[in-house]
Design a protein around this motif. Structure first.
Motif, mmCIF file in Angstrom:
data_model
loop_
_atom_site.group_PDB
_atom_site.id
_atom_site.type_symbol
_atom_site.label_atom_id
_atom_site.label_comp_id
_atom_site.label_asym_id
_atom_site.label_seq_id
_atom_site.Cartn_x
_atom_site.Cartn_y
_atom_site.Cartn_z
ATOM 1 N N VAL A 1 51.017 26.953 21.438
ATOM 2 C CA VAL A 1 50.106 26.401 20.284
ATOM 3 C C VAL A 1 51.230 26.425 19.057
ATOM 4 N N LEU A 2 51.512 25.271 18.598
ATOM 5 C CA LEU A 2 52.194 25.171 17.635
ATOM 6 C C LEU A 2 51.375 25.229 16.202
ATOM 7 N N ALA A 3 52.231 26.169 15.261
ATOM 8 C CA ALA A 3 51.298 26.483 13.961
ATOM 9 C C ALA A 3 52.289 26.366 12.920
ATOM 10 N N ALA A 4 52.174 25.608 11.995
ATOM 11 C CA ALA A 4 52.968 25.308 10.780
ATOM 12 C C ALA A 4 51.935 24.474 9.754
ATOM 13 N N ARG A 5 52.434 24.333 8.580
ATOM 14 C CA ARG A 5 51.811 23.666 7.348
ATOM 15 C C ARG A 5 51.926 22.099 7.639
ATOM 16 N N GLY A 6 52.870 21.557 8.193
ATOM 17 C CA GLY A 6 53.156 20.251 8.074
ATOM 18 C C GLY A 6 52.627 19.275 9.491
ATOM 19 N N ARG A 7 51.339 18.565 9.193
ATOM 20 C CA ARG A 7 50.753 17.819 10.467
ATOM 21 C C ARG A 7 51.733 17.033 11.037
ATOM 22 N N GLU A 8 52.435 16.275 10.213
ATOM 23 C CA GLU A 8 53.265 15.248 10.901
ATOM 24 C C GLU A 8 54.363 15.807 11.780
ATOM 25 N N THR A 9 55.016 16.815 11.258
ATOM 26 C CA THR A 9 56.167 17.318 12.160
ATOM 27 C C THR A 9 55.561 18.072 13.164
ATOM 28 N N LEU A 10 54.539 18.776 13.080
ATOM 29 C CA LEU A 10 53.904 19.467 14.266
ATOM 30 C C LEU A 10 53.554 18.187 15.363
ATOM 31 N N GLU A 11 52.940 17.402 14.864
ATOM 32 C CA GLU A 11 52.596 16.054 16.047
ATOM 33 C C GLU A 11 53.616 15.502 16.473
ATOM 34 N N GLY B 1 51.973 17.160 31.721
ATOM 35 C CA GLY B 1 51.224 18.032 31.955
ATOM 36 C C GLY B 1 51.143 19.229 31.348
ATOM 37 N N LEU B 2 52.114 19.518 30.429
ATOM 38 C CA LEU B 2 52.362 21.016 29.720
ATOM 39 C C LEU B 2 50.995 20.891 28.777
ATOM 40 N N PRO B 3 50.481 21.824 28.644
ATOM 41 C CA PRO B 3 49.372 21.837 27.457
ATOM 42 C C PRO B 3 50.101 22.523 25.925
ATOM 43 N N VAL B 4 50.018 21.381 24.975
ATOM 44 C CA VAL B 4 50.711 21.522 24.003
ATOM 45 C C VAL B 4 49.432 21.357 22.839
ATOM 46 N N ASP B 5 49.238 22.119 21.853
ATOM 47 C CA ASP B 5 48.375 21.952 20.907
ATOM 48 C C ASP B 5 48.799 22.305 19.727
ATOM 49 N N ILE B 6 48.527 21.755 18.507
ATOM 50 C CA ILE B 6 48.744 22.182 17.248
ATOM 51 C C ILE B 6 47.625 22.600 16.455
ATOM 52 N N HIS B 7 48.188 23.524 15.288
ATOM 53 C CA HIS B 7 47.063 24.208 14.571
ATOM 54 C C HIS B 7 47.741 24.024 13.091
ATOM 55 N N VAL B 8 47.529 23.147 12.120
ATOM 56 C CA VAL B 8 47.703 22.967 10.888
ATOM 57 C C VAL B 8 47.204 24.099 9.987
ATOM 58 N N CYS B 9 48.156 24.823 9.340
ATOM 59 C CA CYS B 9 47.619 26.219 8.536
ATOM 60 C C CYS B 9 48.425 26.756 7.557
ATOM 61 N N ASP B 10 48.022 26.993 6.677
ATOM 62 C CA ASP B 10 48.972 27.957 5.550
ATOM 63 C C ASP B 10 48.597 29.316 5.965
ATOM 64 N N LEU B 11 49.856 30.148 6.462
ATOM 65 C CA LEU B 11 49.442 31.517 6.842
ATOM 66 C C LEU B 11 49.967 32.245 5.789
ATOM 67 N N SER B 12 50.165 31.821 4.309
ATOM 68 C CA SER B 12 50.077 32.842 3.367
ATOM 69 C C SER B 12 48.529 33.239 2.934
ATOM 70 N N ARG B 13 47.538 32.511 3.721
ATOM 71 C CA ARG B 13 46.209 32.715 3.188
ATOM 72 C C ARG B 13 45.664 33.571 4.077
ATOM 73 N N THR B 14 45.035 34.702 3.808
ATOM 74 C CA THR B 14 44.073 35.515 4.807
ATOM 75 C C THR B 14 43.084 34.691 5.775
ATOM 76 N N ALA B 15 42.302 33.815 5.140
ATOM 77 C CA ALA B 15 41.280 33.118 5.835
ATOM 78 C C ALA B 15 41.778 32.127 7.035
#
Length: 261
Positions: free
Chosen positions: A35-45, A57-71
């Motif tokens: 699971v790849l997490a960062a703020r930039g969708r294009e670079t993650l994709e 066949g390797l499971p690779v997902d992305i999660h776009v987020c700003d991890l400076s925010r508690t929510a």
């Protein structure tokens, strides 16, 4: 060496570039789902597509987020509760002296690099404990060992994360979990180039003179670390090959932190 990571799944924050990207690539090569997490969708994709192509066949997902925010920290943990490995890597503290860094800058930097690590760890540590297994790798930084008043936000924050990793890592085995830290020195990334240019601006009034900086001229082996070297260490520490390592911080800087002068 087969690290035995095939079939496991790792969440890597700050995964879109630099050490995070290199760590993701090494883990993928070991057959570890991601699971790849960062703020930039294009670079993650783009990274996810590259990894899927290289490892069908390797499971690779992305999660776009700003991890400076508690929510968004909480949402990340809720979305991926079953990961086996957490690699905390997101965040970069700004260079500058105490007089140059204002309160807002301190707090903004630590919301990501300090509290981001702590909060994501809290969320996934609880879930790992419920299963009785898991590994947390905190990629911190050698400025927490070799204090630098010109990088006071980073030195202070990194020292806090070192203490956090050691304290939690001492207790975590009671719940089947390991927690370790990695302190890279200068690593050949865009981030390092920005840092040395700012240091050269402060030292010489010219960012182009970064190669003249004492800390650059004194680099062991005449080079910075490669991001992949840090990623390979992270993968090893996350694996059962390091199954009796917890509550410690491993420095990867060619010995620079113990040089004097």
């Amino acid at each position: 060496m087969d690290l035995g990571l095939r079939g496991k799944r790792a969440l890597v924050t700050g995964a879109s570039k630099g050490i995070g990207r290199a760590t993701a690539e090494v883990l993928a090569g070991e057959g570890c789902g991601l699971v790849l997490a960062a703020r930039g969708r294009e670079t993650l994709e783009a990274l996810a597509a590259s990894l899927r192509a290289a490892h069908p066949g390797l499971p690779v997902d992305i999660h776009v987020c700003d991890l400076s925010r508690t929510a968004e920290q909480d949402a990340l943990c809720a979305a991926w509760p079953d990961v086996d490995i957490l690699v905390n890597n997101a965040g970069a503290n700004p260079p500058g002296t105490l007089d140059a860094i204002d309160d807002a800058t301190w707090r903004a930097a630590w919301e990501l690099k300090v509290f981001g690590f702590i909060n994501v760890t809290r969320g996934l540590h609880a879930r790992m404990a419920a299963r009785g297994r898991g590994v947390i790798v905190n990629i911190i930084g050698a400025a927490g060992e070799r204090m630098n008043a010109g990088y006071i936000v980073g030195s202070t924050g990194n020292a806090a994360l070192m203490a956090f990793s050691r304290a939690l890592g001492a207790a975590a085995p009671d719940r089947g979990i390991r927690v370790v830290g990695i302190n890279p020195g200068l690593v050949a990334t865009d981030r390092a180039q920005m840092l040395v240019r700012r240091w050269a601006e402060a030292e010489f009034g010219d960012p182009e003179r970064w190669a003249e900086l004492p800390q650059v001229r004194a680099l062991p082996f005449g080079r910075m670390a490669e991001a992949r070297e840090v990623g390979e260490l992270a993968a090893f520490l996350a694996s059962d090959r390091a199954g009796y390592i917890s509550g410690t911080v491993v420095t990867i800087d060619g010995g620079a932190v113990n040089r004097h002068g």
